[in-house]
Structures are given as C-alpha cells and as structure tokens.
Design a protein around this motif. Structure first.
Motif, mmCIF file in Angstrom:
data_model
loop_
_atom_site.group_PDB
_atom_site.id
_atom_site.type_symbol
_atom_site.label_atom_id
_atom_site.label_comp_id
_atom_site.label_asym_id
_atom_site.label_seq_id
_atom_site.Cartn_x
_atom_site.Cartn_y
_atom_site.Cartn_z
ATOM 1 N N GLU A 96 11.842 -60.911 -27.023
ATOM 2 C CA GLU A 96 11.690 -59.683 -27.813
ATOM 3 C C GLU A 96 12.668 -58.597 -27.365
ATOM 4 N N ASN A 97 12.969 -58.539 -26.060
ATOM 5 C CA ASN A 97 13.949 -57.576 -25.562
ATOM 6 C C ASN A 97 15.333 -57.847 -26.148
ATOM 7 N N VAL A 98 15.695 -59.118 -26.233
ATOM 8 C CA VAL A 98 16.986 -59.491 -26.815
ATOM 9 C C VAL A 98 16.972 -59.259 -28.326
ATOM 10 N N LEU A 99 15.874 -59.625 -28.958
ATOM 11 C CA LEU A 99 15.756 -59.489 -30.413
ATOM 12 C C LEU A 99 15.881 -58.030 -30.852
ATOM 13 N N LEU A 100 15.388 -57.123 -30.026
ATOM 14 C CA LEU A 100 15.436 -55.694 -30.361
ATOM 15 C C LEU A 100 16.873 -55.227 -30.582
ATOM 16 N N ALA A 101 17.776 -55.690 -29.720
ATOM 17 C CA ALA A 101 19.194 -55.325 -29.875
ATOM 18 C C ALA A 101 19.791 -55.971 -31.119
ATOM 19 N N ILE A 102 19.416 -57.212 -31.372
ATOM 20 C CA ILE A 102 19.944 -57.935 -32.534
ATOM 21 C C ILE A 102 19.521 -57.262 -33.837
ATOM 22 N N ALA A 153 24.214 -60.796 -27.217
ATOM 23 C CA ALA A 153 23.622 -61.108 -28.526
ATOM 24 C C ALA A 153 24.145 -60.187 -29.618
ATOM 25 N N MET A 154 24.654 -59.026 -29.224
ATOM 26 C CA MET A 154 25.222 -58.080 -30.189
ATOM 27 C C MET A 154 26.624 -58.506 -30.630
#
Length: 263
Positions: A96-102, A153-154
C-alpha cells in the motif's frame, strides 16, 4: 547532446534570525543521462541543499537549474527522492505504501494496472514476501528497500538519494549497495546520492562531486570513477585503481578538515 541536469551558477541563501546565511555559492555542474553522481563533503557543506534544489523542494537564490531542458519550478514525478528516514506510513502495508505513490502519478490507469506496478517494484527490490507486512513488521534495511521501491515505481528519470543507507549497520548497508547497483543497471535511470561514506561513493559512482566547507560552499573537485562495471566489492578491495580513487577522496576531505580547524 545536452546534459540531462544543468546547474548554472547556483547560489542558495537562507534568511535566519542572525541575518542572511549563504549555504551554496556559485555551483555549476552538468549531469549526463544515466550517470550516477555522489556528492560528498563534511557536515554543513550543502550536500542535501544541492539535492533539495534538484528535487524542487528549494528554489535557488541565484542561477539557473535545468532538468531535461526545463527550469525546475517545484517537485515533479520525473524526480523521486529516497531519504535517510524511509518515511513509510506505518498503518499501510509495504504494498500500500508503494501503491500510494503510483496512484499519484499514474492516475489514468486501472486499479489492476496500478497494482501490477506496485508488485513489480517490490519484486525489483526483492520484497515480494513482505507485500502484506506493515513497516513495524520488517527490518530497517527492508524499510529502506520499500522506500526505494516506492521511488522506482514512479518510473522517475532521476533518482535522488539522501544518505539512504546512513542509518543501517555495515552488513545491511553493503547488501543494499549491491542491490542498488543491480537496480540501476536494470532501470538505467540517472541518480544523485548524498553520502558521507567514501567507500560507498567510489563503489557506486561514475563521478564524485567533492564539496568545500560551508558556509558559501562550492564544488572543490570532481573525481571521475573510471572503474569498469559490473563492480564486485571484494575484487575492488584489492584493486590499486580503487584504492587510488579512495585515497584521493580521503585526501580532499582531510584537507578540508584541516582548513576548517585552522579557520
């Protein structure tokens, strides 16, 4: 071909209760696409200020700063920052931490596409097994890897690293340095790293920018690190070329320290 990043006569001053404080004075530096640059120097020499200027978190007092041919006027998704403190949200999982940036960058994609990006980023840093764990369930080194995954991820063209391994133990730091070299080889993005670690700078960099003492710090020397890639730390430890480069950085830092003590 024009450099990807251009710092042209950059100066940075801050207004304080004691008056104007000049952190950087007349900094000029070109960074080519795909280069890995380390910035090293004693505390207070403006290393992180240089990084924050490129990130768009600060605006220079004087000079021109171009990224991709455009003047920097604030943060952007083309530049991702990894801080010494991982800055993960503790109530979210690694995924979820990674997904937030995506979600903030790839807004037009479907939730399935965004999730696929998050999984791919975690796989890139070897954390597939920690997908559903929260930050308090993983080690410090793993937290930093999540921070790196979030930045990558960005799909930034420029990765900015502010002493990303400074708070880690020696073995974890060495492991993540090796992983970072692999990641940079795969992604081919440009990177600038602030560090106090001479060995880290020589191991990872194409060039090392050595800063003079602050206030009004500038670039003292720029050292080309022409060691072949891929680099293996155990082999480099016995390399005369590696030790020559390491000595050059240490000599510069020692001279700056002696100059500071004499001032």
């Amino acid at each position: 071909m024009n450099p990807y990043v251009q710092l042209q006569n950059i100066s940075m001053a801050f207004n304080t209760k004691r008056g104007k404080f000049v952190a950087l004075q007349d900094i000029s530096l070109d960074i080519q696409e795909g280069e890995f640059i380390s910035v090293i120097g004693h505390s207070g020499c403006g290393k992180s200020t240089v990084l924050n200027l490129i990130a768009g978190l600060l605006k220079p007092t004087d000079g021109v700063l171009l990224v991709g041919g455009r003047e920097v006027d604030g943060p952007g998704p083309d530049r991702a920052v990894v801080f010494q403190n991982h800055s993960l949200l503790p109530w979210l999982t690694c995924f979820e931490n990674v997904l937030l940036a995506i979600e903030s960058v790839f807004k037009t994609e479907t939730s399935e596409q965004q999730a696929a990006r998050a999984h791919a980023a975690l796989e890139l840093v070897g954390l597939t097994h920690a997908t559903n764990k929260t930050p308090n369930e993983i080690s410090g080194g793993m937290k930093q890897r999540v921070g790196i995954a979030r930045a990558l991820a960005m799909e930034p063209r420029f990765l900015l690293l502010d002493e990303p391994f400074g708070a880690l133990d020696a073995l974890t730091r060495a492991h993540l340095q090796d992983e970072l070299m692999d990641i940079m080889k795969k992604t081919k993005c440009t990177a600038l790293m602030v560090t106090h670690d001479v060995d880290e700078a020589v191991l990872l960099s194409d060039r090392i920018v050595m800063m003079t003492n602050g206030p009004a710090a500038g670039i003292g020397e720029v050292l080309n690190v022409d060691l072949p890639r891929p680099r293996a730390r155990l082999e480099l430890a016995e390399s005369s070329d590696y030790n020559h480069l390491r000595s050059a950085v240490l000599k510069f830092l020692h001279q700056r320290h002696a100059h500071k003590q004499a001032a």
